[in-house]
Design a protein around this motif. Structure first.
Motif, PDB file in Angstrom:
ATOM      1  N   MET A  17      31.918  50.222  39.351  1.00  0.00           N
ATOM      2  CA  MET A  17      32.858  49.564  38.439  1.00  0.00           C
ATOM      3  C   MET A  17      34.089  50.434  38.208  1.00  0.00           C
ATOM      4  SD  MET A  17      32.220  48.582  34.433  1.00  0.00           S
ATOM      5  CE  MET A  17      31.975  50.331  34.040  1.00  0.00           C
ATOM      6  N   VAL A  18      33.895  51.717  37.941  1.00  0.00           N
ATOM      7  CA  VAL A  18      35.021  52.633  37.733  1.00  0.00           C
ATOM      8  C   VAL A  18      35.880  52.693  38.988  1.00  0.00           C
ATOM      9  CG1 VAL A  18      35.652  55.034  37.298  1.00  0.00           C
ATOM     10  CG2 VAL A  18      33.784  53.990  36.001  1.00  0.00           C
ATOM     11  N   ASP A  19      35.245  52.700  40.131  1.00  0.00           N
ATOM     12  CA  ASP A  19      35.970  52.739  41.406  1.00  0.00           C
ATOM     13  C   ASP A  19      36.846  51.507  41.564  1.00  0.00           C
ATOM     14  OD1 ASP A  19      36.864  53.156  43.973  1.00  0.00           O
ATOM     15  OD2 ASP A  19      34.906  53.571  44.812  1.00  0.00           O
ATOM     16  N   VAL A  20      36.318  50.325  41.269  1.00  0.00           N
ATOM     17  CA  VAL A  20      37.082  49.089  41.435  1.00  0.00           C
ATOM     18  C   VAL A  20      38.260  49.043  40.461  1.00  0.00           C
ATOM     19  CG1 VAL A  20      36.995  46.567  41.233  1.00  0.00           C
ATOM     20  CG2 VAL A  20      35.113  47.803  42.327  1.00  0.00           C
ATOM     21  N   ILE A  21      38.038  49.465  39.213  1.00  0.00           N
ATOM     22  CA  ILE A  21      39.131  49.468  38.226  1.00  0.00           C
ATOM     23  C   ILE A  21      40.247  50.403  38.670  1.00  0.00           C
ATOM     24  CG2 ILE A  21      39.758  50.028  35.851  1.00  0.00           C
ATOM     25  CD1 ILE A  21      36.879  49.287  35.047  1.00  0.00           C
ATOM     26  N   ALA A  22      39.880  51.596  39.121  1.00  0.00           N
ATOM     27  CA  ALA A  22      40.885  52.560  39.573  1.00  0.00           C
ATOM     28  C   ALA A  22      41.631  52.040  40.789  1.00  0.00           C
ATOM     29  CB  ALA A  22      40.217  53.896  39.878  1.00  0.00           C
ATOM     30  N   ARG A  23      40.928  51.377  41.694  1.00  0.00           N
ATOM     31  CA  ARG A  23      41.553  50.880  42.924  1.00  0.00           C
ATOM     32  C   ARG A  23      42.468  49.696  42.676  1.00  0.00           C
ATOM     33  NH1 ARG A  23      39.397  47.177  46.004  1.00  0.00           N
ATOM     34  NH2 ARG A  23      37.288  47.571  45.237  1.00  0.00           N
ATOM     35  N   THR A  24      42.056  48.782  41.789  1.00  0.00           N
ATOM     36  CA  THR A  24      42.873  47.580  41.532  1.00  0.00           C
ATOM     37  C   THR A  24      43.983  47.834  40.524  1.00  0.00           C
ATOM     38  OG1 THR A  24      41.296  46.843  39.838  1.00  0.00           O
ATOM     39  CG2 THR A  24      40.970  46.031  42.107  1.00  0.00           C
ATOM     40  N   GLY A  25      43.805  48.839  39.667  1.00  0.00           N
ATOM     41  CA  GLY A  25      44.870  49.193  38.728  1.00  0.00           C
ATOM     42  C   GLY A  25      44.837  48.479  37.407  1.00  0.00           C
ATOM     43  N   ALA A  28      41.792  43.392  34.413  1.00  0.00           N
ATOM     44  CA  ALA A  28      41.796  41.975  34.780  1.00  0.00           C
ATOM     45  C   ALA A  28      41.557  41.790  36.274  1.00  0.00           C
ATOM     46  CB  ALA A  28      43.115  41.329  34.368  1.00  0.00           C
ATOM     47  N   ALA A  29      42.247  42.584  37.086  1.00  0.00           N
ATOM     48  CA  ALA A  29      42.076  42.475  38.539  1.00  0.00           C
ATOM     49  C   ALA A  29      40.674  42.902  38.949  1.00  0.00           C
ATOM     50  CB  ALA A  29      43.116  43.325  39.245  1.00  0.00           C
ATOM     51  N   ALA A  30      40.159  43.950  38.318  1.00  0.00           N
ATOM     52  CA  ALA A  30      38.808  44.404  38.634  1.00  0.00           C
ATOM     53  C   ALA A  30      37.776  43.357  38.237  1.00  0.00           C
ATOM     54  CB  ALA A  30      38.524  45.725  37.924  1.00  0.00           C
ATOM     55  N   ALA A  31      38.002  42.710  37.085  1.00  0.00           N
ATOM     56  CA  ALA A  31      37.066  41.670  36.640  1.00  0.00           C
ATOM     57  C   ALA A  31      37.027  40.518  37.635  1.00  0.00           C
ATOM     58  CB  ALA A  31      37.474  41.177  35.253  1.00  0.00           C
ATOM     59  N   ARG A  32      38.189  40.127  38.156  1.00  0.00           N
ATOM     60  CA  ARG A  32      38.218  39.043  39.146  1.00  0.00           C
ATOM     61  C   ARG A  32      37.438  39.432  40.404  1.00  0.00           C
ATOM     62  NH1 ARG A  32      43.630  38.623  37.346  1.00  0.00           N
ATOM     63  NH2 ARG A  32      44.363  39.889  39.115  1.00  0.00           N
ATOM     64  N   GLU A  33      37.621  40.688  40.859  1.00  0.00           N
ATOM     65  CA  GLU A  33      36.925  41.117  42.072  1.00  0.00           C
ATOM     66  C   GLU A  33      35.426  41.204  41.866  1.00  0.00           C
ATOM     67  OE1 GLU A  33      36.835  45.100  44.882  1.00  0.00           O
ATOM     68  OE2 GLU A  33      38.798  44.279  44.309  1.00  0.00           O
ATOM     69  N   LEU A  34      35.016  41.601  40.659  1.00  0.00           N
ATOM     70  CA  LEU A  34      33.591  41.769  40.376  1.00  0.00           C
ATOM     71  C   LEU A  34      32.942  40.487  39.876  1.00  0.00           C
ATOM     72  CD1 LEU A  34      33.715  45.274  38.622  1.00  0.00           C
ATOM     73  CD2 LEU A  34      32.860  44.774  40.923  1.00  0.00           C
ATOM     74  N   GLY A  35      33.760  39.446  39.648  1.00  0.00           N
ATOM     75  CA  GLY A  35      33.211  38.175  39.172  1.00  0.00           C
ATOM     76  C   GLY A  35      32.793  38.213  37.720  1.00  0.00           C
ATOM     77  N   LYS A  36      33.505  38.988  36.921  1.00  0.00           N
ATOM     78  CA  LYS A  36      33.204  39.102  35.488  1.00  0.00           C
ATOM     79  C   LYS A  36      34.440  38.759  34.672  1.00  0.00           C
ATOM     80  CE  LYS A  36      29.728  42.773  36.010  1.00  0.00           C
ATOM     81  NZ  LYS A  36      29.297  44.115  35.555  1.00  0.00           N
ATOM     82  N   VAL A  37      34.236  38.524  33.373  1.00  0.00           N
ATOM     83  CA  VAL A  37      35.376  38.318  32.482  1.00  0.00           C
ATOM     84  C   VAL A  37      35.884  39.685  32.055  1.00  0.00           C
ATOM     85  CG1 VAL A  37      34.561  36.070  31.681  1.00  0.00           C
ATOM     86  CG2 VAL A  37      33.865  38.139  30.463  1.00  0.00           C
ATOM     87  N   PRO A  38      37.192  39.832  31.795  1.00  0.00           N
ATOM     88  CA  PRO A  38      37.732  41.146  31.424  1.00  0.00           C
ATOM     89  C   PRO A  38      37.069  41.769  30.210  1.00  0.00           C
ATOM     90  CG  PRO A  38      39.499  39.655  32.012  1.00  0.00           C
ATOM     91  CD  PRO A  38      38.240  38.828  31.977  1.00  0.00           C
TER      92      PRO A  38
END
Length: 332
Positions: A17-25, A28-38
């Motif tokens: 999760m931390v990796d995706v947030i850091a990568r997407t910036g 909101a973008a990380a939530a979309r990629e992970l299929g979760k709400v922000p």
């Protein structure tokens, strides 16, 4: 929160999760990629921060910027995830018969070029990652090659001297013979001496010897005369280099010096002692039949592959003959 509880929050999911947030910036973008709400993602990050008692993201920015602690967690988390994937792969491969690691001790007198061609073919079994077995090569000299095997360090030893009685769990097959010749540089005093050279004449000239790499077994001394000055070097490649420079004389495989002799960089001198040949073998460790689990082969698939290559006459000849890699000015 104590250490075991902190360890429990550092799950693969949390690290990813931390990796995706850091990568997407952004959350909101990380939530979309992970299929979760922000909001769910924000809650999970806060739980992680509270458990570790650190701030992972700088809330003052609109973007999800990592703090110094967050950067450390990201880097270490990525490393841990890679290690976990690697462990899972190795466990699965071991279950299928591939060893986790295979250590091969090779006598330095053999063709380095051929050894690496064999390694290349081994890794090509399942490109680009190979079959999953970690190869570990050891370059040894004389008794050191045998010692690496019998001490349990190596699983396969290529270029050992034949022995009459094998220790339990050790098998051996012949590799072939090396034709040894006595060589000197053209500017060495012995280059113009009468032939054949006697031991009485050789003893007055410095010999070059490759140091035996054995640490526990008695080191071997080959072709050295009592009272002779000796220049000891760490490898066969260094021995060749020293003789090319006229720092001494000595015996080397004819296949190794052939190219240098053809272009005049070395001179072969006949000697009065009987013509020398070096008989070499290869040996490997295998579990006794009673120690092998039912349904499993006594040899791992990686070791079996290497033994199959060594059974081929072309492979054995190449190991003894193909010394293209040795070049003057290079200490191997």
């Amino acid at each position: 929160m104590n250490m075991p509880e902190r360890r429990n929050v550092l799950t693969p999911e949390a690290l990813a999760m931390v990796d995706v947030i850091a990568r997407t910036g952004s959350f909101a973008a990380a939530a979309r990629e992970l299929g979760k709400v922000p909001s769910a993602l924000t809650y999970s990050v806060r739980q992680l921060e509270e458990a570790l008692d650190v701030l992972l993201f700088d809330r003052r920015s609109r973007q999800a910027r990592l703090t110094a602690a967050g950067e450390e967690l990201l880097q270490e988390g990525r490393r841990l995830l890679q290690e976990m994937d690697a462990v899972a792969n190795r466990v699965r491969r071991v279950a299928s018969g591939w060893e986790t690691q295979l250590c091969i001790a090779v006598d330095a007198i053999l063709s380095n070029l051929t050894v690496f061609e064999l390694c290349e073919a081994f890794y090509a079994l399942n490109p680009p990652h190979g079959p999953g077995t970690r190869l570990r090569l050891r370059s040894e000299v004389l008794a050191g090659t045998w010692e690496a095997l019998v001490s349990g360090v190596a699983d396969l030893a290529i270029g050992v001297s034949p022995v009459q009685t094998l220790p339990p769990g050790i098998s051996m097959q012949p590799l072939g013979e090396l034709d040894m010749v006595f060589v000197v540089a053209p500017h060495h005093p012995l280059a113009g001496a009468g032939e054949p050279l006697s031991d009485a004449e050789l003893v007055h000239h410095r010999a070059v010897a490759a140091a035996d790499s054995a640490q526990r077994l008695a080191p071997l001394t080959v072709n050295l005369l009592p009272g002779q000055d000796v220049f000891t070097v760490p490898s066969v490649g260094a021995k060749l280099e020293a003789i090319l420079r006229g720092l001494g004389c000595g015996f080397l495989p004819e296949s190794l010096v052939r190219g240098h002799v053809e272009v005049g960089r070395l001179v072969i001198k006949p000697v009065t002692r009987p013509r020398l040949t070096g008989r070499l073998s290869y040996a490997w460790r295998s579990a006794p039949s009673h120690a092998v689990p039912r349904g499993r082969a006594p040899l791992g698939l990686a070791l079996s592959w290497w033994l199959e290559q060594l059974e081929r006459p072309a492979t054995r000849t190449a190991l003894l003959e193909r010394h293209i890699g040795w070049q003057p000015g290079v200490i191997g």
